[in-house]
Design a protein around this motif. Structure first.
Motif, PDB file in Angstrom:
ATOM      1  N   ASN A  67       8.683   7.968   2.530  1.00 63.01           N
ATOM      2  CA  ASN A  67       7.866   9.139   2.862  1.00 63.01           C
ATOM      3  C   ASN A  67       6.484   8.768   3.404  1.00 63.01           C
ATOM      4  OD1 ASN A  67       9.463  10.324   0.104  1.00 63.01           O
ATOM      5  ND2 ASN A  67       9.431  11.653   1.895  1.00 63.01           N
ATOM      6  N   LEU A  68       6.198   7.460   3.539  1.00 61.62           N
ATOM      7  CA  LEU A  68       4.837   7.002   3.865  1.00 61.62           C
ATOM      8  C   LEU A  68       4.799   6.168   5.134  1.00 61.62           C
ATOM      9  CD1 LEU A  68       2.048   7.141   2.229  1.00 61.62           C
ATOM     10  CD2 LEU A  68       4.041   7.857   0.943  1.00 61.62           C
ATOM     11  N   CYS A  69       3.782   6.428   5.947  1.00 60.68           N
ATOM     12  CA  CYS A  69       3.442   5.565   7.073  1.00 60.68           C
ATOM     13  C   CYS A  69       1.958   5.239   6.990  1.00 60.68           C
ATOM     14  CB  CYS A  69       3.745   6.266   8.399  1.00 60.68           C
ATOM     15  SG  CYS A  69       3.224   5.347   9.870  1.00 60.68           S
ATOM     16  N   ILE A  70       1.614   3.957   7.032  1.00 64.06           N
ATOM     17  CA  ILE A  70       0.218   3.523   7.024  1.00 64.06           C
ATOM     18  C   ILE A  70      -0.199   3.267   8.471  1.00 64.06           C
ATOM     19  CG2 ILE A  70      -1.470   1.920   6.062  1.00 64.06           C
ATOM     20  CD1 ILE A  70       0.068   3.515   3.952  1.00 64.06           C
ATOM     21  N   LEU A  99       0.827  -1.200   0.000  1.00 67.60           N
ATOM     22  CA  LEU A  99       0.000   0.000   0.000  1.00 67.60           C
ATOM     23  C   LEU A  99       0.867   1.258   0.000  1.00 67.60           C
ATOM     24  CD1 LEU A  99      -2.820   1.215   0.092  1.00 67.60           C
ATOM     25  CD2 LEU A  99      -2.796   0.942   2.587  1.00 67.60           C
ATOM     26  N   ARG A 100       1.959   1.228   0.767  1.00 69.27           N
ATOM     27  CA  ARG A 100       2.874   2.377   0.765  1.00 69.27           C
ATOM     28  C   ARG A 100       3.401   2.638  -0.643  1.00 69.27           C
ATOM     29  NH1 ARG A 100       7.514   1.121   4.780  1.00 69.27           N
ATOM     30  NH2 ARG A 100       8.018   3.352   4.747  1.00 69.27           N
ATOM     31  N   PRO A 121      -4.770  23.010  -4.232  1.00 63.90           N
ATOM     32  CA  PRO A 121      -3.532  22.227  -4.132  1.00 63.90           C
ATOM     33  C   PRO A 121      -3.368  21.587  -2.764  1.00 63.90           C
ATOM     34  CG  PRO A 121      -3.050  24.580  -4.073  1.00 63.90           C
ATOM     35  CD  PRO A 121      -4.503  24.454  -4.408  1.00 63.90           C
ATOM     36  N   SER A 122      -2.890  20.358  -2.761  1.00 59.38           N
ATOM     37  CA  SER A 122      -2.641  19.639  -1.515  1.00 59.38           C
ATOM     38  C   SER A 122      -1.286  20.028  -0.943  1.00 59.38           C
ATOM     39  CB  SER A 122      -2.681  18.131  -1.766  1.00 59.38           C
ATOM     40  OG  SER A 122      -2.172  17.414  -0.658  1.00 59.38           O
ATOM     41  N   SER A 123      -1.184  19.982   0.381  1.00 57.71           N
ATOM     42  CA  SER A 123       0.101  20.235   1.033  1.00 57.71           C
ATOM     43  C   SER A 123       1.098  19.106   0.796  1.00 57.71           C
ATOM     44  CB  SER A 123      -0.103  20.445   2.536  1.00 57.71           C
ATOM     45  OG  SER A 123      -0.742  21.684   2.785  1.00 57.71           O
ATOM     46  N   ILE A 124       0.632  18.008   0.206  1.00 61.55           N
ATOM     47  CA  ILE A 124       1.581  16.950  -0.176  1.00 61.55           C
ATOM     48  C   ILE A 124       2.619  17.502  -1.145  1.00 61.55           C
ATOM     49  CG2 ILE A 124       1.774  14.723  -1.377  1.00 61.55           C
ATOM     50  CD1 ILE A 124      -1.018  14.050  -0.242  1.00 61.55           C
ATOM     51  N   ALA A 180       2.778   6.001  -2.699  1.00 61.77           N
ATOM     52  CA  ALA A 180       3.986   6.767  -3.015  1.00 61.77           C
ATOM     53  C   ALA A 180       4.116   6.984  -4.513  1.00 61.77           C
ATOM     54  CB  ALA A 180       5.217   6.034  -2.470  1.00 61.77           C
ATOM     55  N   GLY A 181       3.797   5.963  -5.301  1.00 63.81           N
ATOM     56  CA  GLY A 181       3.890   6.107  -6.746  1.00 63.81           C
ATOM     57  C   GLY A 181       2.933   7.158  -7.278  1.00 63.81           C
TER      58      GLY A 181
END
Length: 355
Positions: A76-79, A62-63, A193-196, A67-68
């Motif tokens: 950069n990802l935590c589930i 899932l990460r 726009p997202s803060s991502i 991420a893709g």
């Protein structure tokens, strides 16, 4: 010997978060109170892993998928088990002794609950009369804080925080800024726009949370995720329980993610229904407030009591809206979650009989 329960003082006096389903539960209700997605997600669960094995402790499939999509790295990802777990992890990990947490008010209640559980000072910054956030007020309040929680679109106001406001807070604060974008897919559809994007550009002190509970229509699986710099994510991964997201939820979330087109169609349907509902409320003499989420605030005419409307809808029609008593000078207000067309028609016909 008399047993005396050994309990921390802050826990003994703790008031738990009043979730929508802790107030009313059961199948007899039309729930328009918890900002859940109006249409249930339909994941393909044909490829479930064997249930006698523990799940992947870091949900790497899932990460990688998330991420893709956002052009970041797995690191950069935590589930997590919903965004609530990330809120708690950030409060425990990044708030040093004697330091505190800052959040906007009104906003999501779990920021305060997490601070109280962890015995951390909690400070709020009142939104302005137009529900906008003053970045200077946030920075003044954060002088003794290590974490700032922001919510965009904000619950319960439905408004997003302007990018210059976010950037000013990030630049003026030396701690961690947590941006809660639980309703981000709805503001995405409006072109906000997202803060991502800021995480992707290398901002080191920002963590952005999103969830499968809203636009993906999967509140039941309890899956959320955080996107941040690898240094922040590394801390969260070391602190979280080893198997925090079960295999069923991981599989469901991955299936839903890989069918984002269906989610995006549902978002458009919800936004269309939102416009129809808001217009209908206005025709019935109610004031509705601008929103970029799947809910809106409505203020009833002075001759009508929102408490009476809430109670009548609940008791006569089994329709549940959400009371809000934390809106400062704004009174006589309810929050309405956009339902599916059948639910919305039922709400409007029931409301007409009461106004």
């Amino acid at each position: 010997m008399t047993f005396i329960l050994p309990i921390r003082q802050n826990i003994a006096s703790l008031e738990s978060y009043s979730s929508a389903r802790s107030i009313l539960k059961g199948d007899q209700w039309t729930f328009l109170d918890a900002n859940e997605g109006a249409f249930p997600g339909s994941p393909n669960l044909s490829g479930l892993p064997p249930l006698n094995r523990y799940p992947d402790p870091t949900s790497d499939a899932l990460r990688d998928a998330i991420a893709g999509f956002y052009s970041v790295r797995r690191e950069n990802l935590c589930i997590a088990s919903g965004s609530d777990e990330i809120i708690d992890l950030c409060t425990r990990a990044f708030v040093r002794p004697g330091r505190g947490v800052v959040a906007m008010k009104p906003s999501y209640g779990m920021y305060a609950v997490s601070a109280r559980i962890n015995d951390v000072p909690f400070t709020t910054v009142e939104l302005q009369e137009d529900f906008r956030l003053d970045p200077d007020a946030v920075l003044r309040a954060s002088e003794g804080a290590d974490v700032i929680f922001l919510c965009s679109p904000n619950n319960p106001t439905g408004l997003t925080i302007d990018r210059p406001v976010i950037e000013k807070i990030l630049q003026g604060f030396t701690g961690v800024v947590v941006m809660d974008e639980a309703y981000g897919e709805f503001s995405d559809a409006a072109g906000v726009p997202s803060s991502i994007e800021l995480v992707r550009s290398g901002v080191p002190n920002l963590l952005v949370m999103r969830t499968f509970s809203k636009a993906f229509g999967a509140a039941a699986i309890r899956v959320g995720y955080g996107i941040a710099s690898p240094s922040i994510i590394d801390v969260l991964l070391r602190m979280k329980p080893p198997y925090n997201v079960n295999a069923l939820s991981q599989s469901a979330a991955l299936s839903l993610w890989n069918d984002r087109a269906s989610m995006e169609r549902r978002v458009q349907d919800i936004l269309s229904e939102r416009g129809r509902l808001m217009s209908a409320f206005e025709r019935r003499g109610c004031r509705v407030f601008p929103t970029t989420a799947n809910f809106f605030l409505t203020q009833f005419p002075p001759t009508v009591s929102s408490d009476e409307i809430y109670a009548s809808l609940r008791d006569q029609y089994k329709i549940v809206l959400r009371k809000r008593s934390d809106l400062g000078q704004l009174k006589n207000v309810l929050r309405v979650t956009v339902g599916n067309p059948k639910e919305n028609d039922f709400l409007l016909s029931s409301l007409s009989s009461l106004l």
